[in-house]
Write an enzyme that holds these catalytic residues in place. Structure first.
Site, PDB file in Angstrom:
ATOM      1  N   PHE A 124      41.435  46.440  46.012  1.00 10.93           N
ATOM      2  CA  PHE A 124      39.975  46.525  46.061  1.00 10.93           C
ATOM      3  C   PHE A 124      39.414  45.952  44.766  1.00 10.93           C
ATOM      4  CE2 PHE A 124      35.793  48.415  45.916  1.00 10.93           C
ATOM      5  CZ  PHE A 124      35.385  48.393  47.224  1.00 10.93           C
ATOM      6  N   ASP A 195      44.958  55.217  44.185  1.00 12.41           N
ATOM      7  CA  ASP A 195      43.565  55.258  44.627  1.00 12.41           C
ATOM      8  C   ASP A 195      43.569  55.723  46.083  1.00 12.41           C
ATOM      9  OD1 ASP A 195      40.995  54.739  45.585  1.00 12.41           O
ATOM     10  OD2 ASP A 195      40.707  53.053  44.214  1.00 12.41           O
ATOM     11  N   TYR A 220      32.285  59.234  49.276  1.00 15.79           N
ATOM     12  CA  TYR A 220      31.283  58.889  50.302  1.00 15.79           C
ATOM     13  C   TYR A 220      31.861  58.242  51.553  1.00 15.79           C
ATOM     14  CZ  TYR A 220      31.556  54.543  47.522  1.00 15.79           C
ATOM     15  OH  TYR A 220      31.995  53.452  46.820  1.00 15.79           O
ATOM     16  N   LYS A 221      33.187  58.127  51.626  1.00 15.76           N
ATOM     17  CA  LYS A 221      33.781  57.523  52.821  1.00 15.76           C
ATOM     18  C   LYS A 221      34.122  58.633  53.816  1.00 15.76           C
ATOM     19  CE  LYS A 221      35.044  53.448  50.242  1.00 15.76           C
ATOM     20  NZ  LYS A 221      35.929  52.893  49.226  1.00 15.76           N
ATOM     21  N   ARG A 369      35.726  44.681  60.493  1.00 11.61           N
ATOM     22  CA  ARG A 369      36.447  45.905  60.162  1.00 11.61           C
ATOM     23  C   ARG A 369      35.787  47.103  60.849  1.00 11.61           C
ATOM     24  NH1 ARG A 369      36.721  48.417  54.060  1.00 11.61           N
ATOM     25  NH2 ARG A 369      34.522  48.696  54.574  1.00 11.61           N
TER      26      ARG A 369
HETATM   27  C1  LIG Z   1      35.411  52.387  48.128  1.00 17.46           C
HETATM   28  C2  LIG Z   1      36.427  52.097  47.080  1.00 17.46           C
HETATM   29  C3  LIG Z   1      36.081  52.154  45.723  1.00 17.46           C
HETATM   30  C4  LIG Z   1      34.671  52.441  45.334  1.00 17.46           C
HETATM   31  O1  LIG Z   1      34.452  52.526  43.968  1.00 17.46           O
HETATM   32  P1  LIG Z   1      33.007  52.899  43.447  1.00 17.46           P
HETATM   33  O2  LIG Z   1      33.167  53.125  42.018  1.00 17.46           O
HETATM   34  O3  LIG Z   1      32.535  54.099  44.217  1.00 17.46           O
HETATM   35  O4  LIG Z   1      32.088  51.760  43.762  1.00 17.46           O
HETATM   36  C5  LIG Z   1      37.075  51.912  44.791  1.00 17.46           C
HETATM   37  N1  LIG Z   1      38.337  51.627  45.173  1.00 17.46           N
HETATM   38  C6  LIG Z   1      38.700  51.572  46.470  1.00 17.46           C
HETATM   39  C7  LIG Z   1      40.106  51.269  46.851  1.00 17.46           C
HETATM   40  C8  LIG Z   1      37.749  51.795  47.463  1.00 17.46           C
HETATM   41  O5  LIG Z   1      38.092  51.713  48.746  1.00 17.46           O
END
Ligand SMILES: *Cc1c(COP(=O)(O)O)cnc(C)c1O
Length: 410
Positions: A124, A195, A220-221, A369
């Site tokens: 990511f 992560d 938030y997911k 997706r």
């Molecule tokens: C959604 C997501 C993030 C989000 O990071 P934010 O700091 O909330 O923007 C980070 N890493 C992964 C792998 C994600 O899926």
């Protein structure tokens, strides 16, 4: 599968009662809970109460009387139950990006003789960006090595301080074997930082069972904590005495209200806190997690994988577009709860489905997706979504100018 078969699965679904806990708009099939979960009904009342009673009437007293000051550890303790950690090993703070930066720096503090931060290309982007920023800040102390996913295990060596990896890939949904990768890192003396942004609340995670060292994840997911919800940090108990956060703020001090000039870290999970917690964000996140904790994580994972399997099967049975390719593992044991299809017109395809009330998202360059969050989705809905997906492909309904116009957020 016929639509009646799908309805029969809904009738027998042990998680069906959770659908009533959400108030999704009529006519919408929401396949984007892997990106932004919807609000549980309870969240609306909870936030209203926090604003009008705790903030409005309690005012500053609520830091003590409404338990605001303990919210990061209290909510962290609840998240711990979803990820196979002890309550004392998880705290809610900051964003995933900031937490990844803190914990990677913390890993370096635990590994004085080692310089390499190892990650994978295609991770990511914010994870890679945070690691790039850390390496740039510490040119003599750290270097970032990002290798192709299949080369990762062999790239772990005697200089690797920490391996930083996302368990479920945000695009492909490829799921890493947490125990095996952690063991490979440990075999070379490296620490393992996971992560869990696409894992927690979706698949059953067992951090301590895998002997993981460190982890971060997103609120938030699948946890339905609300847009920009605070994120969480896991530090295994054995590291809490020694690890140092590079962002030393007063909430991570051993005694924040002693108001000392010098920083003295808390030698427990609170050492990962920085500044004042986001109380409204924590309240919404806690409501999402309280609901999640009512469901069995194994049942959530099983249903989510079954919904994803149904989507793949029905799309592939109907669509004969040679440009369409499954971009996720076919084997559910190697997948998280979303599905990626590659198509050269992926962006327009996603927009055409959104216009029909089927909400997914697009990930550059060509990925449509779709996420299958089990608490509010049913089998018949997924059947309908797959039928619509195939129909939009067959009729080229995506080929309209408005579906090609790119918005800021895809
Ligand atoms: C959604 C997501 C993030 C989000 O990071 P934010 O700091 O909330 O923007 C980070 N890493 C992964 C792998 C994600 O899926």
């Amino acid at each position: 599968m016929t639509r009646d078969d799908a309805l029969a699965l809904d009738a027998a679904d042990p998680l069906a009662r959770f659908r009533a806990a959400f108030d999704l708009p009529k006519g919408i099939i929401y396949l984007d809970g892997n990106s932004l979960g919807p609000p549980p009904r309870a969240t609306v009342a909870r936030l209203a109460g926090v604003v009008s009673e705790e903030w409005g009437q309690g005012l500053i007293r609520s830091w003590n009387t409404a338990g605001w000051i303990d919210a990061p550890t209290r909510v962290g303790g609840k998240i711990a139950r979803l990820i196979g950690a002890k309550a004392s090993e998880v705290v809610v703070a900051d964003s995933t990006t900031v937490n990844l930066f803190k914990l990677t720096a913390g890993a370096l503090s635990l590994q004085p003789g080692r310089r390499t931060i190892l990650s994978e290309t295609g991770n990511f982007p914010t994870d890679l960006y945070a690691l790039q920023g850390l390496a740039a800040l510490l040119p003599d102390r750290a270097r970032l090595k990002s290798v192709a996913p299949e080369a990762l295990i062999d790239a772990i060596d005697d200089d690797t301080a920490v391996v930083v990896l996302t368990q479920v890939h945000y695009k492909s949904a490829l799921r890493r074997d947490m125990a095996a990768v952690t063991a490979a890192a440990h075999a070379k003396g490296a620490l393992m930082l996971w992560d869990l942004s696409h894992s927690a609340g979706a698949i059953a995670v067992d951090l301590n069972g895998a002997d993981a060292d460190l982890a971060v994840g997103c609120g938030y997911k699948y946890l339905n904590g609300g847009p920009g919800a605070p994120a969480y940090v896991f530090v295994a108990e054995r590291h809490q005495g020694e690890i140092r956060s590079p962002l030393t703020g007063w909430m991570g001090h051993a005694e924040p209200f002693a108001f000392e000039d010098g920083y003295r870290p808390a030698h427990d999970i609170r050492g990962q806190l920085t500044g004042t917690p986001s109380v409204l964000g924590l309240a919404a996140l806690e409501a999402g997690i309280d609901l999640q904790l009512e469901a069995d994580p194994a049942a959530i994972e099983a249903k989510g994988l079954a919904l994803a399997d149904l989507f793949i099967a029905e799309v592939e049975a109907r669509a004969d577009d040679p440009d369409l390719a499954l971009a996720s593992p076919r084997d559910p044991a190697q997948r998280g709860l979303h599905v990626a299809f590659a198509h050269p017109q992926g962006y327009a395809l996603v927009q055409a489905l959104i216009a029909r009330g089927i909400i997914g998202d697009f990930r550059s360059p060509d990925i449509a997706r779709y996420g299958f969050s089990p608490l509010y989705l049913g089998y018949a809905q997924v059947w309908d979504a797959a039928a619509a997906f195939a129909e939009v492909l067959a009729t080229r309904a995506w080929d309209r100018p408005e579906f090609h116009a790119r918005a800021a957020v895809t």
